[in-house]
Scaffold this active site. Structure first.
Site, PDB file in Angstrom:
ATOM      1  CG  ASP A 156      -2.220   0.818   0.945  1.00 24.80           C
ATOM      2  OD1 ASP A 156      -2.201   1.658   0.021  1.00 24.80           O
ATOM      3  OD2 ASP A 156      -3.211   0.658   1.670  1.00 24.80           O
ATOM      4  CD  GLU A 203      -6.590   5.820   2.622  1.00 22.74           C
ATOM      5  OE1 GLU A 203      -5.634   5.471   3.321  1.00 22.74           O
ATOM      6  OE2 GLU A 203      -6.485   6.047   1.408  1.00 22.74           O
TER       7      GLU A 203
HETATM    8  C1  BGC Z   1      -5.181   3.077   0.368  1.00 17.20           C
HETATM    9  C2  BGC Z   1      -5.421   2.078  -0.721  1.00 17.20           C
HETATM   10  C3  BGC Z   1      -5.257   2.728  -2.061  1.00 17.20           C
HETATM   11  C4  BGC Z   1      -3.894   3.361  -2.159  1.00 17.20           C
HETATM   12  C5  BGC Z   1      -3.603   4.023  -3.479  1.00 17.20           C
HETATM   13  C6  BGC Z   1      -3.916   3.850   0.169  1.00 17.20           C
HETATM   14  O1  BGC Z   1      -3.829   4.891   1.067  1.00 17.20           O
HETATM   15  O2  BGC Z   1      -5.126   2.408   1.606  1.00 17.20           O
HETATM   16  O3  BGC Z   1      -6.693   1.518  -0.568  1.00 17.20           O
HETATM   17  O4  BGC Z   1      -5.454   1.787  -3.066  1.00 17.20           O
HETATM   18  O5  BGC Z   1      -3.782   4.320  -1.147  1.00 17.20           O
HETATM   19  O6  BGC Z   1      -4.262   5.209  -3.631  1.00 17.20           O
HETATM   20  C1  BGC Z   2      -3.726   7.980  -0.343  1.00 14.54           C
HETATM   21  C2  BGC Z   2      -3.693   8.277  -1.789  1.00 14.54           C
HETATM   22  C3  BGC Z   2      -3.820   9.755  -1.921  1.00 14.54           C
HETATM   23  C4  BGC Z   2      -2.716  10.437  -1.177  1.00 14.54           C
HETATM   24  C5  BGC Z   2      -2.883  11.914  -1.236  1.00 14.54           C
HETATM   25  C6  BGC Z   2      -2.564   8.645   0.326  1.00 14.54           C
HETATM   26  O1  BGC Z   2      -2.490   8.311   1.673  1.00 14.54           O
HETATM   27  O2  BGC Z   2      -3.695   6.614  -0.180  1.00 14.54           O
HETATM   28  O3  BGC Z   2      -4.666   7.597  -2.478  1.00 14.54           O
HETATM   29  O4  BGC Z   2      -3.780  10.133  -3.234  1.00 14.54           O
HETATM   30  O5  BGC Z   2      -2.630  10.021   0.160  1.00 14.54           O
HETATM   31  O6  BGC Z   2      -1.790  12.561  -0.661  1.00 14.54           O
END
Ligand code: BGC
Ligand code: BGC
Length: 863
Positions: A338, A538
């Site tokens: 991730d 998240e």
């Molecule tokens: C999330 C994932 C996601 C990835 C890419 C992460 O923060 O937990 O679910 O696919 O970011 O954006």
């Molecule tokens: C998330 C990504 C997001 C990024 C933005 C990450 O934690 O997983 O999907 O684009 O933060 O800064």
């Protein structure tokens, strides 16, 4: 040499041991000349329950393909193989670098668009995809072409793409109980994603969310693992096509991802990226069935979880990745890490984590430069030093190439070549119709005293914050990552709940007046009040610190609106927009009907389809939804799940009224919140107020830390920061050449519960002396970190700009200022950090938490 470093078993239940092992590892790397062999104790095999459903992989290995992969592997240097294992984000890698490093994959994170342009068109996406693809296929200077695969979060439709069809989040799909619909929605998503040139979707989430406080509860089909398995496998089939048929991974199909492996929904207190603990078999029984359903339809990729499983970070869990998933369950696709997740593992940083390679992660989502470049160099060096077995690299790259070949990436039309055939796919009318059906089927009727369905010729006021708000009705992962406050015009082609109602009412001789505040010109016969949560994604959505499951615990905006309408004698239909069940007893008592609408997405008309009657007064469409999550009777009734020993929900799992359900008198629900003033974790038992200090003998140590989380003990110079101990306190000097922080960490117990300090309206205080002047624009801030990687940040440049030099003063900051961000005070792993970008010179001493100082602190956020 050869050393396969499997640290899973020794690390069980002990993060501290992990640190030691990691230390051992770096020593090993230093002394790589004399190769050492560590033989870890052989872990017991993972015991699956005896009655476990077995996996039947529907995508058999193909000997001819494997031979081709071998041939390809033989052509690649170690450097090129490692390149295949790396996935930077589209803004941090150039097509030129794709060629030179042989990069295997790219991604865009939530809300990231081509050229940073949020209005990117299908053409823009395709052009960018084409540039990367062509670079990867270049044969310049004898290069071996390997197509790069672009992964994207299309989590409820093609959610980063302006104008895409967004259907309800998984929690709502669970409520439909319709796996065939999940499959159709998967196929819809694949078509829209394929059309813009991507070949891989980071979906579906197979989490079984067990605590509704989790900010990702809505990404979960259900609290019930069986329902997750029923919906998850089907959605994957829709995305990838049915294995064993010609459509499998053919044109318009994309790779699916089973995520997040494993136990993301099992964490204590619903903490995002938190800690799942329990007896292994019980955890597997609850959280594995979704993955079994995924493997049985041939899912090709799995994403590791940010969470930990009995003390081991998922990305370090060789037992679950190597042995269970790839071994016992025979998964032959690849595992992707991730976003920046490796940096959360003890002993690892953003650009360095041999442990995750060894534990079974194949492709590394290292979004930023230079991190992905240093990671590349580190892996190459670690293979040469014997820290990573070259066979592990070959296995990882073989898996990546296998998936690319299965998908026909080497031969499928390039992004530009498919553009003509897929024009119009994004937001196509038939896609919108399907999403609207999903909305219709997912609505759950919780209360109806007879006001629903809305009769023909009714004069309706449509009101509330969500009435005409596409961002609220779509939730997180909608146009932007958080989906928060995205203006309506960023959802072209979408229909709000109000627009849908206006249309449906007009057709039966009624009217709809829109007023978010609830004012009106003509007194309405009825009000539809759209209340609920704002969008989040998240960790930002975690309900933590002093909060409860109560809807708008502070402002009660929605309730006030309902109260005022009811006081004027207007019947109220409450429509709740939320990513999870919430405690809404007050709203439920007052409203005449109550509908849980989740986050329906762009096709708000689906709400009117069910709410508004036909011209003859009979329902147009019946309510179909049944709760996929149990509904709480009190503000802190979580975890609350079907099958609990003492199961007393307000509305049980499976609950959902129909139009022909008997109408019974409403029994007023308790509205008492007095026992929950301190949130769900403290209850009302606040320990005595006291000052809290951080002593070395308790494990507290000052560190210098770079944004990549590379650390050095103090005294030292690391990057731009030099820290020296004084008789009392420390001196810290930032050169101005880069960013770094002075941070307090604990090497005995990594996480600390400082909730009581917050409950006592405490403030963080430190004595600080400026040795040079500071300007308002200097970018100096104080952070409180809660593991892993999330910090509440307070900028103090402005305050310091007004301070005298050469004299100690007390800097105090109300803890509530940090809690406003998403710092979880129950698991703080960095109670204080001073971070700066430009030059700064200070002395600091006496760091402490003081009770009852919140209101009078130098910076206060409490009222
Ligand atoms: C999330 C994932 C996601 C990835 C890419 C992460 O923060 O937990 O679910 O696919 O970011 O954006
Ligand atoms: C998330 C990504 C997001 C990024 C933005 C990450 O934690 O997983 O999907 O684009 O933060 O800064």
């Amino acid at each position: 040499m050869t050393l396969i470093f499997s640290s899973a078993q020794p690390r069980l239940n002990s993060i501290a041991t992990g640190v030691k092992l990691a230390l051992g590892l770096s020593l090993l790397m230093l002394g790589s000349a004399q190769a050492t062999t560590i033989t870890p104790p052989k872990p017991a095999p993972v015991l699956l329950p005896a009655d476990w459903n077995r996996v039947v992989n529907p995508v058999p290995m193909d000997a001819a393909m494997e031979a081709k992969i071998t041939e390809l592997l033989n052509k690649l240097s170690l450097e090129h193989k490692v390149g295949q294992m790396i996935q930077p984000h589209i803004g941090a890698v150039t097509p030129e670098e794709i060629k030179t490093y042989n990069i295997g994959s790219i991604l865009n994170g939530g809300g990231q668009n081509p050229n940073d342009n949020p209005n990117s068109t299908q053409q823009d996406w395709v052009q960018m995809a084409e540039r990367f693809y062509q670079a990867s296929m270049s044969t310049e200077h004898g290069r071996t072409p390997i197509p790069v695969v672009w992964g994207i979060d299309a989590v409820h439709g093609h959610s980063n793409m302006v104008g895409a069809t967004l259907f309800p989040h998984n929690i709502a799909l669970g409520a439909t109980r319709n796996p065939a619909l999940a499959k159709a929605l998967g196929a819809l998503t694949a078509k829209e994603v394929y059309a813009t040139g991507q070949d891989w979707d980071f979906a579906p989430t197979l989490a079984v969310a067990r605590d509704d406080r989790w900010g990702r509860a809505y990404e979960s089909f259900s609290e019930d693992s069986e329902l997750v398995a029923q919906m998850g496998g089907k959605m994957i089939e829709g995305l990838q096509g049915t294995a064993g048929t010609k459509e499998f991974l053919a044109a318009t199909k994309v790779l699916a991802t089973a995520k997040h492996f494993i136990g993301d929904g099992a964490t204590g207190f619903g903490d995002d990226q938190g800690y799942a603990e329990g007896e292994e078999q019980a955890l597997l029984r609850m959280h594995l069935p979704g993955y079994i359903s995924a493997l049985n339809v041939g899912v090709q990729t799995v994403m590791a979880s940010y969470s930990s499983w009995n003390g081991i970070h998922a990305h370090a869990n060789a037992r679950l990745m190597n042995e269970l998933l790839k071994g016992q369950l025979g998964f032959d696709g690849f595992i992707v890490s991730d976003w920046q997740a490796i940096s959360h593992m003890p002993g690892c940083s953003l650009d360095n984590c041999p442990e995750a390679v060894n534990a079974g992660v194949d492709l590394f989502m290292i979004p930023n430069a230079p991190d992905w470049k240093t990671f590349h160099a580190n892996v190459v060096a670690q293979v040469k030093a014997g820290v990573i077995n070259p066979a592990r690299i070959d296995d990882a790259v073989r898996r990546i190439l296998r998936v690319k070949m299965r998908q026909g990436l080497f031969t499928r039309p390039s992004p530009a070549q498919r553009a003509a055939a897929t024009a119009g796919a994004v937001g196509a009318p038939e896609h919108r119709a399907l999403a609207r059906q999903a909305v219709r089927e997912s609505l759950v009727l919780l209360k109806n005293t007879g006001v629903l369905p809305i009769k023909p010729k009714t004069k309706v006021l449509v009101t509330g914050a969500g009435a005409n708000n596409l961002s609220r009705q779509s939730g997180g992962w909608s146009v932007t990552w958080q989906g928060l406050n995205v203006p309506n015009d960023k959802f072209p082609g979408a229909t709000s709940i109000y627009t849908g109602l206006a249309h449906a009412l007009k057709a039966v001789g009624g009217t709809a007046e829109l007023s978010e505040q609830g004012t009106f010109t003509n007194k309405p016969d009825l009000a539809v009040v759209v209340i609920g949560e704002n969008a989040y994604a998240e960790t930002h959505g975690d309900i933590q610190n002093l909060a409860t499951l109560e809807l708008e615990g502070g402002s009660k905006t929605g309730l006030k609106l309902i109260q005022s309408l009811k006081a004027q004698g207007i019947p109220v239909v409450a429509v709740l927009l939320s990513g999870r069940p919430l405690w809404v007893n007050k709203e439920l008592n007052l409203a005449d009907a109550f509908v849980a609408a989740w986050q329906p997405g762009t096709e708000g008309a689906g709400v009117a389809d069910v709410l508004v009657a036909k011209i003859d007064g009979a329902p147009n469409a019946d309510f179909n939804g049944r709760l996929s999550f149990s509904w709480p009777a009190t503000p802190c009734q979580t975890p609350l799940n079907k099958g609990d020993a003492d199961y007393k929900p307000l509305f049980a799992f499976d609950y959902g009224l129909r139009y022909n359900s008997p109408i019974t008198p409403w029994q007023a629900l308790s509205e008492d919140t007095s026992a929950y003033a301190l949130g769900c974790r403290l209850k009302n038992q606040l320990p005595a107020a006291k000052q809290q200090t951080f002593k070395p003998q308790d494990g507290w140590n000052w560190k210098i830390e770079l944004p990549t989380f590379t650390q050095s003990a103090v005294p030292a110079t690391l990057g731009p920061l030099t820290v020296k101990p004084l008789d009392e306190g420390l001196s810290a000097t930032w050169s101005g050449k880069g960013e770094a922080r002075l941070i307090l960490r604990n090497n005995k117990t990594p996480r600390h519960d400082l909730l009581a300090a917050l409950g006592h309206r405490g403030a963080l205080a430190i004595d600080l002396k400026l040795l040079a002047p500071v300007t308002e624009k200097q970018g100096v801030d104080v952070r409180v970190w809660s593991s892993p990687l999330t910090a509440g940040v307070v900028d103090i440049s402005k305050l310091l700009a007004a301070w005298p030099q050469g004299k100690y003063q007390t800097l105090s900051i109300d803890l509530a200022c940090f809690a406003k961000e998403f710092t979880d005070f129950s698991k703080v792993d960095g109670p204080f950090a001073l971070q700066a970008k430009l030059a700064l010179a200070v002395e600091v001493k006496n760091l402490r938490y003081e009770p009852d100082l919140a209101k009078t602190a130098s910076i206060s956020c409490s009222n």
